[in-house]
Write an enzyme that holds these catalytic residues in place. Structure first.
Site, PDB file in Angstrom:
ATOM      1  N   GLU A  27     -61.056 -51.562 -26.201  1.00 40.76           N
ATOM      2  CA  GLU A  27     -60.092 -51.863 -27.291  1.00 40.76           C
ATOM      3  C   GLU A  27     -58.574 -51.877 -27.009  1.00 40.76           C
ATOM      4  O   GLU A  27     -57.892 -50.978 -27.509  1.00 40.76           O
ATOM      5  CB  GLU A  27     -60.653 -51.507 -28.593  1.00 40.76           C
ATOM      6  CG  GLU A  27     -60.068 -53.337 -29.292  1.00 40.76           C
ATOM      7  CD  GLU A  27     -60.032 -54.334 -29.169  1.00 40.76           C
ATOM      8  OE1 GLU A  27     -61.356 -54.925 -28.763  1.00 40.76           O
ATOM      9  OE2 GLU A  27     -58.647 -54.614 -28.541  1.00 40.76           O
TER      10      GLU A  27
HETATM   11  C1  FAD Z   1     -69.262 -50.014 -23.576  1.00 39.10           C
HETATM   12  C2  FAD Z   1     -68.394 -51.142 -23.313  1.00 39.10           C
HETATM   13  C3  FAD Z   1     -68.193 -52.060 -23.912  1.00 39.10           C
HETATM   14  C4  FAD Z   1     -66.436 -53.179 -24.043  1.00 39.10           C
HETATM   15  N1  FAD Z   1     -66.100 -54.591 -24.469  1.00 39.10           N
HETATM   16  C5  FAD Z   1     -65.246 -54.933 -24.198  1.00 39.10           C
HETATM   17  C6  FAD Z   1     -65.030 -56.763 -24.941  1.00 39.10           C
HETATM   18  O1  FAD Z   1     -66.442 -57.453 -25.621  1.00 39.10           O
HETATM   19  N2  FAD Z   1     -64.356 -57.704 -24.222  1.00 39.10           N
HETATM   20  C7  FAD Z   1     -63.766 -56.794 -23.077  1.00 39.10           C
HETATM   21  O2  FAD Z   1     -62.950 -57.949 -23.036  1.00 39.10           O
HETATM   22  N3  FAD Z   1     -63.626 -55.956 -22.415  1.00 39.10           N
HETATM   23  C8  FAD Z   1     -64.395 -54.638 -23.045  1.00 39.10           C
HETATM   24  N4  FAD Z   1     -64.536 -53.585 -23.012  1.00 39.10           N
HETATM   25  C9  FAD Z   1     -64.277 -53.687 -21.735  1.00 39.10           C
HETATM   26  C10 FAD Z   1     -62.594 -52.415 -22.120  1.00 39.10           C
HETATM   27  O3  FAD Z   1     -61.833 -52.816 -23.330  1.00 39.10           O
HETATM   28  C11 FAD Z   1     -61.615 -51.775 -21.290  1.00 39.10           C
HETATM   29  O4  FAD Z   1     -62.419 -51.080 -20.351  1.00 39.10           O
HETATM   30  C12 FAD Z   1     -61.314 -50.555 -21.483  1.00 39.10           C
HETATM   31  O5  FAD Z   1     -59.530 -51.786 -21.631  1.00 39.10           O
HETATM   32  C13 FAD Z   1     -59.809 -50.119 -20.099  1.00 39.10           C
HETATM   33  O6  FAD Z   1     -59.988 -50.687 -19.145  1.00 39.10           O
HETATM   34  P1  FAD Z   1     -60.571 -50.513 -17.652  1.00 39.10           P
HETATM   35  O7  FAD Z   1     -61.603 -49.575 -18.121  1.00 39.10           O
HETATM   36  O8  FAD Z   1     -60.498 -51.585 -17.043  1.00 39.10           O
HETATM   37  O9  FAD Z   1     -59.376 -49.364 -17.819  1.00 39.10           O
HETATM   38  P2  FAD Z   1     -58.609 -48.990 -16.757  1.00 39.10           P
HETATM   39  O10 FAD Z   1     -57.563 -50.144 -17.186  1.00 39.10           O
HETATM   40  O11 FAD Z   1     -58.743 -49.118 -15.187  1.00 39.10           O
HETATM   41  O12 FAD Z   1     -57.901 -47.842 -17.080  1.00 39.10           O
HETATM   42  C14 FAD Z   1     -57.920 -46.817 -16.474  1.00 39.10           C
HETATM   43  C15 FAD Z   1     -57.705 -45.090 -17.243  1.00 39.10           C
HETATM   44  O13 FAD Z   1     -55.799 -46.005 -16.309  1.00 39.10           O
HETATM   45  C16 FAD Z   1     -55.122 -45.633 -17.840  1.00 39.10           C
HETATM   46  N5  FAD Z   1     -54.281 -46.324 -17.509  1.00 39.10           N
HETATM   47  C17 FAD Z   1     -54.062 -47.645 -17.273  1.00 39.10           C
HETATM   48  N6  FAD Z   1     -53.528 -48.516 -17.668  1.00 39.10           N
HETATM   49  C18 FAD Z   1     -52.174 -47.417 -17.871  1.00 39.10           C
HETATM   50  C19 FAD Z   1     -50.510 -47.319 -18.025  1.00 39.10           C
HETATM   51  N7  FAD Z   1     -49.820 -48.853 -18.270  1.00 39.10           N
HETATM   52  N8  FAD Z   1     -50.591 -46.216 -18.796  1.00 39.10           N
HETATM   53  C20 FAD Z   1     -50.352 -44.943 -18.891  1.00 39.10           C
HETATM   54  N9  FAD Z   1     -52.225 -44.739 -18.580  1.00 39.10           N
HETATM   55  C21 FAD Z   1     -53.220 -46.183 -18.103  1.00 39.10           C
HETATM   56  C22 FAD Z   1     -56.213 -45.957 -18.689  1.00 39.10           C
HETATM   57  O14 FAD Z   1     -55.987 -45.348 -20.102  1.00 39.10           O
HETATM   58  C23 FAD Z   1     -57.125 -45.537 -18.616  1.00 39.10           C
HETATM   59  O15 FAD Z   1     -57.544 -43.971 -18.594  1.00 39.10           O
HETATM   60  C24 FAD Z   1     -65.793 -52.689 -23.285  1.00 39.10           C
HETATM   61  C25 FAD Z   1     -65.992 -51.969 -22.373  1.00 39.10           C
HETATM   62  C26 FAD Z   1     -67.264 -50.757 -22.623  1.00 39.10           C
HETATM   63  C27 FAD Z   1     -67.142 -49.833 -21.438  1.00 39.10           C
END
Ligand code: FAD
Length: 596
Positions: free
Chosen positions: A443
């Site tokens: 989220e």
């Molecule tokens: C169990 C689980 C349930 C989930 N449920 C849902 C769901 O129902 N629907 C849905 O759509 N998604 C869902 N997600 C996805 C979740 O919302 C994302 O995993 C999360 O938003 C982070 O995205 P990412 O994993 O691609 O990480 P990334 O976006 O690749 O980020 C990697 C790291 O880089 C940092 N980062 C990235 N961009 C920036 C920036 N601009 N400035 C500073 N730091 C940055 C992040 O904070 C993080 O630490 C779920 C994930 C899990 C694990």
């Protein structure tokens, strides 16, 4: 085996004594009839349901996990989840705070919030099945066409159908501007969606007759980035002419994830193979519409951690009373036993009080935010609605990030109280730690929440929303600043308020020269802001406790002790956090990328 007792007394304290909810609601015609007795009845019934029906499924659900059948692409939730969901729907719980126009009970959010805390204490994984339905309901309610609202809302309100949010793709989670899922117009008002989403919570399951996916995708002529994203409603079964689940749509689950926690909730890879979808809101304005659901979910995630903090605390206290190890440093306390209960040791008390303070502070804070949402939705005065909406916008990232960071700390401390036994699965404490960890990630990670708070809600707004909240703090400080008994709370509260204002201005100035200064300061900044909010609510709660100290009710003694612990032991971390936030970006950015 852990146990759970709904914290009804503290909820009543927050709703009636701290926030005076019935008087607040009296100003809102929609809720004016709701009295204190009805509020208490609803939370008592909610407590019985969550503790009696949902909580017993938590530990076995974690052990069993979800099942995926590759041939049928079906997902089965752990044993008992479906039956509990049936009871939840039958009792009318999904409709608590929904619009009566669609079959809802029209009760205020502040009540729904209390119920939701108990659900999450009872079982976060189970609660995530209906949890996202409410966000889908809010999004369709705000942005759906009259036909979409008529078709989907009654079923989401009754709980017959559940909802999901489908944003994330394998190559993008935070940066949704990169998403690739395509939506092609079919000329009949519908769109054909193709692509693949990952990590979709409750994307597929056996609890409800239909699943309504809200999917972000791109139209063929969409501009790149976030300005080219549209939102679609994609039902698992396309409703037939009578509004019942009809033809199976081309959206299905390709796999479920094996993960650290929330084992009872299915985290699904969802494939869209030419699925039929219908546009919600305007083309290319999908993120705007989706933000309704995202804001609801952000508050919901904060509540997940509040629920875990409370239940972890309760069990750790019970253990600390039972477990005997060593003698008190000030002399034997249980002379009839070979050792004293570990509750006599100062550091065990520190761990317990940390969790308790985060639970009580979080309950006061989130109940207040829920009441502000009620004001925003239902107050007759437009200026009041606007002010409440601004406050909710400011406080939402703090609820999400501060409460989930605290939940991680609290569940870990509660596990530590158990010593080695906390690490062993049968006690259930390690599950709370595992479950709490995801709340800091999904989220919008807590980093993203911090950037939202500092960058958008404070600096881009020239501090207006922060000042508005600061005025409330100031008014309280002025009203009670001359009372000696309140000095231990008022002095640090006023001091932190001034420091946060100065810190905001300092970062704002630095950001003119270098935008990395915002990114470098944001995370400690949000934690300082979270502490200001908690200090304000603990000072208000201490005021009430001081006034009622002579009543003979131990509850107020305990409230005062927790407030004193909070100010003495938790708030002081702001000194370090402020130093970190002021340290600037150089120490982070000067090292060459190649040297990492
Ligand atoms: C169990 C689980 C349930 C989930 N449920 C849902 C769901 O129902 N629907 C849905 O759509 N998604 C869902 N997600 C996805 C979740 O919302 C994302 O995993 C999360 O938003 C982070 O995205 P990412 O994993 O691609 O990480 P990334 O976006 O690749 O980020 C990697 C790291 O880089 C940092 N980062 C990235 N961009 C920036 C920036 N601009 N400035 C500073 N730091 C940055 C992040 O904070 C993080 O630490 C779920 C994930 C899990 C694990």
């Amino acid at each position: 085996m852990p146990t759970y007792t709904p914290p009804l007394r503290d909820m009543q304290f927050v709703l009636h004594e701290l926030l005076d909810v019935p008087t607040e609601l009296a100003a809102m015609p929609r809720h004016a009839e709701l009295d204190a007795d009805t509020i208490n009845q609803v939370i008592e019934e909610g407590g019985k349901f969550t503790a009696g029906v949902i909580f017993p499924l938590n530990l076995p659900g974690d052990h069993e996990g979800c099942h995926y059948d590759a041939a049928s692409r079906a997902v089965t939730a752990p044993q008992g989840f479906k039956e509990a969901y049936r009871q939840y729907v039958e009792a009318g719980w999904p409709s608590l705070s929904c619009d009566p126009a669609y079959g809802g009970q029209g009760l205020p959010m502040v009540l729904n919030n209390a119920f939701y805390e108990m659900l999450n204490s009872a079982n976060q994984a189970w609660t995530m099945y209906p949890g996202l339905s409410h966000g889908a309901y809010e999004c369709l309610h705000a942005h759906g066409t009259p036909e979409q609202r008529a078709l989907y809302l009654p079923k989401l309100v009754s709980g017959e159908w559940t909802g999901t949010m489908c944003l994330t793709e394998s190559h993008c989670g935070t940066d949704l501007g990169l998403l690739k899922t395509k939506a092609e117009p079919q000329g009949d008002g519908s769109f054909r969606l193709t692509g693949s989403k990952i990590f979709i919570s409750a994307g597929e399951h056996d609890l409800a007759a239909n699943i309504i996916h809200l999917v972000l995708a791109r139209l063929p002529d969409a501009p790149p980035g976030t300005k080219g994203i549209s939102l679609f409603v994609v039902p698992k079964f396309v409703p037939d002419a009578n509004g019942n689940p009809g033809e199976r749509n081309g959206i299905s689950c390709g796999a479920i994830e094996h993960k650290m926690g929330i084992h009872g909730n299915a985290t699904c890879q969802m494939n869209l193979d030419g699925a039929s979808g219908w546009l919600i809101g305007e083309p290319n304005r999908g993120l705007n519409a989706m933000f309704v659901m995202m804001n609801a979910a952000r508050l919901g995630v904060g509540m997940q951690s509040l629920g875990l903090t409370e239940v972890a605390y309760q069990n750790a206290v019970a253990y600390a009373r039972e477990r005997s190890q060593g003698r008190s440093l000030t002399g034997t306390k249980a002379s009839d036993k070979p050792a004293d209960p570990i509750l006599v040791h100062p550091d065990v008390r520190r761990m317990l009080l940390t969790a308790r303070a985060y639970a009580e502070g979080g309950r006061a804070f989130t109940s207040y935010v829920a009441l502000m949402i009620d004001r925003e939705l239902s107050h007759p005065d437009e200026a009041v609605r606007k002010a409440a909406g601004d406050e909710v916008a400011l406080l939402t990232p703090i609820v999400k990030a501060f409460l989930t960071d605290n939940g991680w700390i609290a569940t870990s401390e509660a596990m530590q109280v158990y010593g080695g036994h906390g690490y062993i699965a049968e006690w259930g404490m390690e599950q709370y730690v595992r479950d709490a960890r995801i709340n800091m990630i999904y989220e919008g990670t807590n980093t993203i929440q911090s950037l939202d708070l500092l960058g958008r809600k404070v600096l881009m707004d020239n501090g207006a929303k922060l000042r508005q909240f600061g005025e409330k703090v100031k008014a309280f400080v002025e009203a009670h600043g001359t009372d000696d008994k309140m000095a231990e709370f008022i002095t640090p509260l006023a001091d932190l308020g001034e420091k946060l204002t100065k810190l905001s201005m300092e970062i704002g100035m630095k950001a003119f020269m270098n935008r990395d200064e915002v990114g470098a300061a944001a995370v400690p900044y949000l934690r300082v802001a979270g502490h200001l909010v908690f200090a304000y609510f603990f000072a208000r709660m201490a005021r009430i406790a001081l006034d009622k100290q002579g009543s003979g009710d131990d509850f107020y003694q305990a409230k005062l002790a927790v407030a004193r612990f909070y100010f003495a032991r938790l708030l002081p971390e702001t000194a370090t956090l402020i130093r970190q936030a002021r340290a600037g970006s150089a120490s982070l950015m000067q090292m060459d990328e190649a040297l990492f």
